[in-house]
Write an enzyme that holds these catalytic residues in place. Structure first.
Site, PDB file in Angstrom:
ATOM      1  N   GLU A 136      -5.882  -1.091  12.227  1.00 35.79           N
ATOM      2  CA  GLU A 136      -7.288  -1.595  12.709  1.00 35.79           C
ATOM      3  C   GLU A 136      -7.436  -2.776  11.849  1.00 35.79           C
ATOM      4  OE1 GLU A 136      -9.242   0.916  14.652  1.00 35.79           O
ATOM      5  OE2 GLU A 136      -8.083   2.228  14.647  1.00 35.79           O
ATOM      6  N   CYS A 144     -15.718  -4.755  10.783  1.00 36.56           N
ATOM      7  CA  CYS A 144     -15.309  -5.341  12.101  1.00 36.56           C
ATOM      8  C   CYS A 144     -16.295  -5.322  13.345  1.00 36.56           C
ATOM      9  CB  CYS A 144     -13.939  -4.490  12.178  1.00 36.56           C
ATOM     10  SG  CYS A 144     -14.318  -2.461  12.116  1.00 36.56           S
TER      11      CYS A 144
HETATM   12  P1  NAP Z   1      -6.861  -7.226   3.903  1.00 39.23           P
HETATM   13  O1  NAP Z   1      -7.095  -8.410   3.377  1.00 39.23           O
HETATM   14  O2  NAP Z   1      -5.932  -7.448   5.138  1.00 39.23           O
HETATM   15  O3  NAP Z   1      -7.071  -6.508   2.599  1.00 39.23           O
HETATM   16  C1  NAP Z   1      -7.290  -4.641   3.782  1.00 39.23           C
HETATM   17  C2  NAP Z   1      -6.038  -3.864   2.498  1.00 39.23           C
HETATM   18  O4  NAP Z   1      -4.814  -4.662   3.110  1.00 39.23           O
HETATM   19  C3  NAP Z   1      -5.902  -4.136   1.147  1.00 39.23           C
HETATM   20  O5  NAP Z   1      -6.155  -3.062   0.410  1.00 39.23           O
HETATM   21  C4  NAP Z   1      -5.418  -4.878   1.068  1.00 39.23           C
HETATM   22  O6  NAP Z   1      -4.898  -5.231  -0.299  1.00 39.23           O
HETATM   23  C5  NAP Z   1      -3.907  -5.417   1.938  1.00 39.23           C
HETATM   24  N1  NAP Z   1      -3.474  -5.599   1.794  1.00 39.23           N
HETATM   25  C6  NAP Z   1      -3.431  -7.078   2.383  1.00 39.23           C
HETATM   26  N2  NAP Z   1      -2.124  -7.526   2.953  1.00 39.23           N
HETATM   27  C7  NAP Z   1      -1.030  -6.801   2.043  1.00 39.23           C
HETATM   28  C8  NAP Z   1       0.145  -7.217   2.564  1.00 39.23           C
HETATM   29  N3  NAP Z   1       1.232  -7.902   2.210  1.00 39.23           N
HETATM   30  N4  NAP Z   1       0.381  -5.581   1.760  1.00 39.23           N
HETATM   31  C9  NAP Z   1       0.604  -4.334   2.094  1.00 39.23           C
HETATM   32  N5  NAP Z   1      -1.209  -4.650   1.648  1.00 39.23           N
HETATM   33  C10 NAP Z   1      -1.692  -5.422   1.616  1.00 39.23           C
HETATM   34  O7  NAP Z   1      -7.958  -7.186   4.779  1.00 39.23           O
HETATM   35  P2  NAP Z   1      -9.937  -7.876   4.395  1.00 39.23           P
HETATM   36  O8  NAP Z   1      -9.970  -9.004   4.680  1.00 39.23           O
HETATM   37  O9  NAP Z   1      -9.955  -7.068   2.599  1.00 39.23           O
HETATM   38  O10 NAP Z   1     -10.709  -6.743   5.159  1.00 39.23           O
HETATM   39  C11 NAP Z   1     -11.399  -6.710   6.051  1.00 39.23           C
HETATM   40  C12 NAP Z   1     -10.642  -7.208   7.732  1.00 39.23           C
HETATM   41  O11 NAP Z   1     -11.143  -5.803   8.050  1.00 39.23           O
HETATM   42  C13 NAP Z   1     -11.793  -7.993   8.362  1.00 39.23           C
HETATM   43  O12 NAP Z   1     -10.620  -8.586   9.426  1.00 39.23           O
HETATM   44  C14 NAP Z   1     -12.357  -6.818   9.371  1.00 39.23           C
HETATM   45  O13 NAP Z   1     -12.939  -6.857  10.425  1.00 39.23           O
HETATM   46  C15 NAP Z   1     -11.216  -5.834   9.184  1.00 39.23           C
HETATM   47  N6  NAP Z   1     -11.837  -3.937   9.881  1.00 39.23           N
HETATM   48  C16 NAP Z   1     -11.093  -3.908  10.518  1.00 39.23           C
HETATM   49  C17 NAP Z   1     -11.541  -2.123  10.258  1.00 39.23           C
HETATM   50  C18 NAP Z   1     -11.290  -1.964  12.195  1.00 39.23           C
HETATM   51  O14 NAP Z   1     -11.595  -0.309  12.186  1.00 39.23           O
HETATM   52  N7  NAP Z   1     -10.528  -2.560  13.011  1.00 39.23           N
HETATM   53  C19 NAP Z   1     -12.500  -1.932  10.069  1.00 39.23           C
HETATM   54  C20 NAP Z   1     -12.665  -2.506   8.524  1.00 39.23           C
HETATM   55  C21 NAP Z   1     -11.933  -3.482   8.247  1.00 39.23           C
HETATM   56  P3  NAP Z   1      -5.491  -6.130  -1.873  1.00 39.23           P
HETATM   57  O15 NAP Z   1      -7.040  -5.993  -1.377  1.00 39.23           O
HETATM   58  O16 NAP Z   1      -4.874  -5.531  -2.916  1.00 39.23           O
HETATM   59  O17 NAP Z   1      -5.192  -7.303  -1.007  1.00 39.23           O
END
Ligand code: NAP
Length: 456
Positions: free
Chosen positions: A228, A262
């Site tokens: 997601e 999102c």
């Molecule tokens: P993110 O950096 O990808 O982080 C999300 C989760 O993934 C966190 O727990 C992060 O851990 C973990 N993570 C990141 N890279 C990883 C890796 N290589 N290995 C393991 N875990 C990893 O996302 P964000 O920027 O904080 O969140 C916002 C994004 O989420 C936006 O793009 C938003 O649109 C999207 N979102 C989508 C939905 C949907 O339902 N489609 C809902 C809500 C949000 P850490 O915090 O430790 O880095």
């Protein structure tokens, strides 16, 4: 130490948490796998009864859960309370519908007797983001609890308080050890978990970067994954829109959760003859929106979740303007240590602007002028994302015809984005794959096990 609660309103670090170790992970996998085996032999009704107790516990701990989210990532306390209510509804929904969703499914076959049973598959690793600290977890925890798949949670490093509070509450409400294990693990241990044979799949909500990294591990390990990811949702105002409704909905569709959703409406697409009027509506609402203390019920826009989120968004706005966009509305930055971002409106974003195909995760509205409905649809589709989309029209058939032409996972008519237990949530293109919530969400990590006896 990576996991910490930094209060976005003050910038103060409130609490730090020690990272979990490889031994902690091993223990969680052992406990989770043993529970998976036990659950294979127990009825869904038993888990449904416990799940209802968890829903009740969420309601009973509403204020504590809501405050933890506000301290972790800064959201308005009023919005956090709404999130807790929604989560209680989601958990209750699966408690009530679980048995029905897990029922055997007969299959029509001229060749014999056939049906499939829905079965659990094993431990699921859930990697979740900070923007809805409770809701994101509940979306995967509740359906998998019904299925009988234990969850190992790796939550965002900026919301450890909310993560641990919910994991503790689940156990206190009567769930067995291992049903939801929160681990403050680093990326390497997430990868290790995905490769472990006791793990059946991984779900991630977050960025494309995080999604691609986790899906790569899942691919290598031949594990099922659901993603997601982000969105750049269009808000299309058709020629027969009710403008009182547009005025009531549009500002909130961008500003809710400080724009960090999102499915926030990020690109407003307006026909030329109404364009100036729409800009005035948005400017007026944005100028009245009070940015400030998330605990104050009169605040409209919370600070952003982190210093890096604030800096990234400012850089994106600067890049957009350097690329030719017009800054139609903004205000001077707020002094202080909080991670505030003033509501902002950008126009004249051309296709060659670097920001054209980027998600801006905060209270920044991009407004586009088009000459026809066809142009509006083409612009909405001209994105690498395909998560949600909003259409305003006073003619429902018209709105639905347009909705069907948008390459997206969800369309909302005459409303901003919405999420309810019974509505499937998810996207296409770079917004990810798979669905959460509803019966579709429950099926994500189910083994549809065929049982067939041919006619002799
Ligand atoms: P993110 O950096 O990808 O982080 C999300 C989760 O993934 C966190 O727990 C992060 O851990 C973990 N993570 C990141 N890279 C990883 C890796 N290589 N290995 C393991 N875990 C990893 O996302 P964000 O920027 O904080 O969140 C916002 C994004 O989420 C936006 O793009 C938003 O649109 C999207 N979102 C989508 C939905 C949907 O339902 N489609 C809902 C809500 C949000 P850490 O915090 O430790 O880095």
């Amino acid at each position: 130490m990576t996991y910490k609660t930094t209060y976005p309103y003050t910038g103060e670090v409130l609490q730090e948490y020690a990272n979990a170790t490889a031994e902690d992970l091993e223990k969680a996998l052992t406990t989770g796998h043993a529970l998976y085996k036990t659950w294979r032999g127990t009825p869904v009704s038993e888990r449904a009864a416990i799940l209802q107790k968890i829903a009740d516990a969420i309601v009973a701990h509403k204020e504590e859960l809501a405050k933890a989210m506000t301290y972790d990532m800064g959201k308005l306390l009023t919005e956090a309370e709404g999130e807790v209510d929604l989560c209680a509804n989601i958990v209750s929904y699966y408690a009530q519908k679980g048995e029905e969703f897990m029922a055997d499914t007969p299959l029509e076959s001229p060749a014999g007797n056939a049906h499939y049973v829905k079965q659990s598959t094993g431990v699921i690793v859930a990697v979740e983001p900070w923007n809805f600290p409770l809701y994101q977890v509940v979306r995967v925890f509740a359906p998998n609890f019904i299925v009988g798949n234990p969850i190992i949670l790796k939550h965002a490093s900026i919301c450890p308080k909310s993560a641990q509070l919910f994991a503790d509450l689940v156990i206190e409400a009567g769930a067995p050890e291992g049903a939801l294990t929160n681990l403050f693990i680093d990326y390497d241990l997430v990868a290790k978990a995905i490769h472990d044979p006791r793990v059946a799949g991984v779900c991630l909500t977050g960025s494309e970067r995080g999604g691609a990294a986790v899906a790569k591990e899942a691919g290598e390990a031949l594990k099922k994954s659901t993603l997601e990811l982000g969105g750049n949702d269009a808000f299309i105002i058709l020629d027969d829109a009710d403008w009182d409704e547009v005025k009531a909905v549009a500002p909130g569709a961008r500003l809710y959760n400080a724009g960090q959703v999102c499915t926030s409406s990020k690109r407003f697409i307006v026909l030329a003859d109404k364009y100036d009027e729409f800009i005035d509506i948005l400017k007026d609402a944005f100028s009245k929106a009070k940015v400030g203390d998330p605990m104050d019920p009169t605040t409209d826009v919370a600070p952003l979740s982190s210093k890096s989120a604030q800096e990234k968004l400012q850089k994106q706005v600067d890049t957009a303007v350097a690329g030719g966009a017009t800054l139609v509305y903004s205000q001077d930055p707020i002094d202080g240590d909080g991670f505030f971002f003033q509501p902002t409106i950008l126009t004249d974003i051309t296709k060659d602007n670097p920001i054209y195909n980027q998600e801006m995760f905060g209270p920044v509205a991009s407004v586009y002028k088009v000459d026809s409905e066809e142009e509006a649809i083409a612009l909405a589709n001209d994105s690498s994302y395909g998560l949600g989309n909003t259409i305003f029209s006073s003619d429902i058939d018209h709105a639905q015809r347009v909705a069907e032409q948008i390459e997206t996972g969800m369309s909302f008519i005459n409303s901003g984005w919405a999420s309810l237990p019974e509505l499937p949530f998810g996207g296409v293109k770079n917004s990810g794959y798979g669905r959460e919530l509803s019966e579709l969400g429950l099926n994500a990590f189910v083994n549809e096990h065929l049982i067939f006896e041919p006619t002799k």
